[in-house]
Motif scaffolding. Structure first.
Motif, mmCIF file in Angstrom:
data_model
loop_
_atom_site.group_PDB
_atom_site.id
_atom_site.type_symbol
_atom_site.label_atom_id
_atom_site.label_comp_id
_atom_site.label_asym_id
_atom_site.label_seq_id
_atom_site.Cartn_x
_atom_site.Cartn_y
_atom_site.Cartn_z
ATOM 1 N N SER A 202 0.825 -1.211 0.000
ATOM 2 C CA SER A 202 0.000 0.000 0.000
ATOM 3 C C SER A 202 0.856 1.256 0.000
ATOM 4 C CB SER A 202 -0.918 0.014 1.223
ATOM 5 O OG SER A 202 -1.880 -1.004 1.142
ATOM 6 N N ARG A 205 2.210 1.682 -3.545
ATOM 7 C CA ARG A 205 1.122 2.107 -4.439
ATOM 8 C C ARG A 205 0.692 3.538 -4.161
ATOM 9 N NH1 ARG A 205 -4.075 -0.108 -2.436
ATOM 10 N NH2 ARG A 205 -3.768 1.761 -1.151
ATOM 11 N N ASP A 206 0.548 3.883 -2.886
ATOM 12 C CA ASP A 206 0.088 5.235 -2.541
ATOM 13 C C ASP A 206 1.068 6.298 -3.016
ATOM 14 O OD1 ASP A 206 -2.046 4.012 -1.362
ATOM 15 O OD2 ASP A 206 -1.490 4.509 0.713
ATOM 16 N N MET A 209 0.574 6.727 -6.742
ATOM 17 C CA MET A 209 -0.685 7.392 -7.058
ATOM 18 C C MET A 209 -0.691 8.865 -6.641
ATOM 19 S SD MET A 209 -2.697 5.456 -8.793
ATOM 20 C CE MET A 209 -1.188 5.008 -9.668
ATOM 21 N N ARG A 210 0.009 9.187 -5.547
ATOM 22 C CA ARG A 210 0.110 10.602 -5.180
ATOM 23 C C ARG A 210 0.835 11.384 -6.268
ATOM 24 N NH1 ARG A 210 1.714 8.739 -0.082
ATOM 25 N NH2 ARG A 210 3.812 9.566 -0.389
ATOM 26 N N ASN A 241 -5.495 1.649 -11.982
ATOM 27 C CA ASN A 241 -4.967 1.855 -10.631
ATOM 28 C C ASN A 241 -5.420 3.191 -10.052
ATOM 29 O OD1 ASN A 241 -2.830 -0.320 -9.662
ATOM 30 N ND2 ASN A 241 -2.627 -0.137 -11.881
ATOM 31 N N ARG A 244 -9.008 2.897 -8.781
ATOM 32 C CA ARG A 244 -9.057 2.133 -7.530
ATOM 33 C C ARG A 244 -8.579 2.986 -6.355
ATOM 34 N NH1 ARG A 244 -6.322 -3.562 -7.286
ATOM 35 N NH2 ARG A 244 -7.331 -3.386 -5.241
ATOM 36 N N TYR A 245 -7.558 3.790 -6.587
ATOM 37 C CA TYR A 245 -6.975 4.604 -5.525
ATOM 38 C C TYR A 245 -7.854 5.795 -5.181
ATOM 39 C CZ TYR A 245 -3.755 8.031 -3.418
ATOM 40 O OH TYR A 245 -3.174 8.963 -2.601
ATOM 41 N N LYS A 246 -8.348 6.493 -6.190
ATOM 42 C CA LYS A 246 -9.028 7.765 -5.988
ATOM 43 C C LYS A 246 -10.549 7.629 -5.921
ATOM 44 C CE LYS A 246 -8.408 12.215 -5.475
ATOM 45 N NZ LYS A 246 -7.665 12.741 -4.312
#
Length: 259
Positions: A202, A205-206, A209-210, A241, A244-246
């Motif tokens: 996580s 991934r975070d 994505m940020r 992705n 899924r994240y946002k």
């Protein structure tokens, strides 16, 4: 980019502290007197950290036994904001504010002393940026979950963040970061889950994505270019992705941003 110096002695308000860079932090380890700004005078006390806005000279009318004067560039503050999405992070230097470290002061001083050693050792800028971000998050209370961590654990977190910051665009597997930390993969997974409250996958991934969110907030790159920058083999993987994240598609995100 960064200047950190220890300060002590008698200070008169007629003479301003020299600020090499615009983002300024004053840490009073032991001292008494006043911090004098255009907005007013603020009382000094032991273990108090001042987050000082860019505007206005910094003057002291005080006797300081021990303290730190930290200044750094806006770009390093931007790195901090990329890791702290809390609105309070954005307003940390908007006006003069301060926090009292009290029982947590020893660890905060330890982080600053380590930062000074890293500066003297000519550590690379991404590493120093993570060091500043960790200190700011800890001292401001934005990373309150780290309060229970030992200084050694905080330094381990710094090392992990520095490795992640350098390689997140190209390395997605935990084994790579475990090797960089000199740990077995399971030990690193257990460590970050216990101290940071998130799984290793996580955290990786975070961070990706940020950065995707940051790049998508501007028109400097096409979506295909952003996917390539972030190491996605196909653009559709970025689309998947990010949703899924946002919780929204890239098109919806850009529309909401007015882009």
């Amino acid at each position: 980019m960064i200047q950190l110096e220890s300060i002590s002695g008698t200070f008169k308000r007629e003479r301003a502290l020299q600020a090499i860079f615009p983002i300024r932090v004053l840490v009073i380890k032991e001292g008494r007197g006043w911090l004098c700004m255009n907005s007013g005078d603020y009382k000094l006390r032991d273990a108090r950290v001042f987050f000082i806005p860019e505007e206005g000279l910094v003057r002291l009318d005080a006797q300081i036994e021990a303290g730190y004067w930290l200044t750094f560039t806006n770009s390093l503050y931007t790195d901090f904001l990329l890791q702290h999405l809390d609105p309070l992070a954005k307003t940390l230097f908007l006006k003069l504010s301060y926090e009292d470290l009290d029982g947590e002061s020893t660890k905060a001083y330890g982080l600053l002393d380590q930062l000074q050693r890293d500066i003297e050792a000519n550590k690379d800028l991404p590493f120093l940026s993570q060091s500043i971000s960790l200190f700011l998050g800890y001292a401001s209370g934005l990373d309150g979950y780290l309060a229970a961590s030992s200084l050694d654990e905080l330094q381990q977190i710094l090392r992990f963040r520095a490795i992640l910051e350098q390689f997140y665009k190209s390395e997605r597997y935990g084994e790579f970061y475990a090797q960089g930390m000199g740990m077995g993969i399971q030990k690193l997974k257990n460590f970050v889950l216990r101290v940071l409250g998130k799984s290793l996958s996580s955290l990786i991934r975070d961070r990706v994505m940020r950065e995707a969110e940051h790049l998508l907030s501007h028109n400097d790159y096409t979506i295909d270019e952003i996917a390539e920058i972030l190491g996605f083999e196909q653009t559709k993987h970025l689309y998947y992705n990010f949703k899924r994240y946002k919780g929204m598609s890239i098109v919806q995100f850009k529309k909401a941003k007015g882009i």
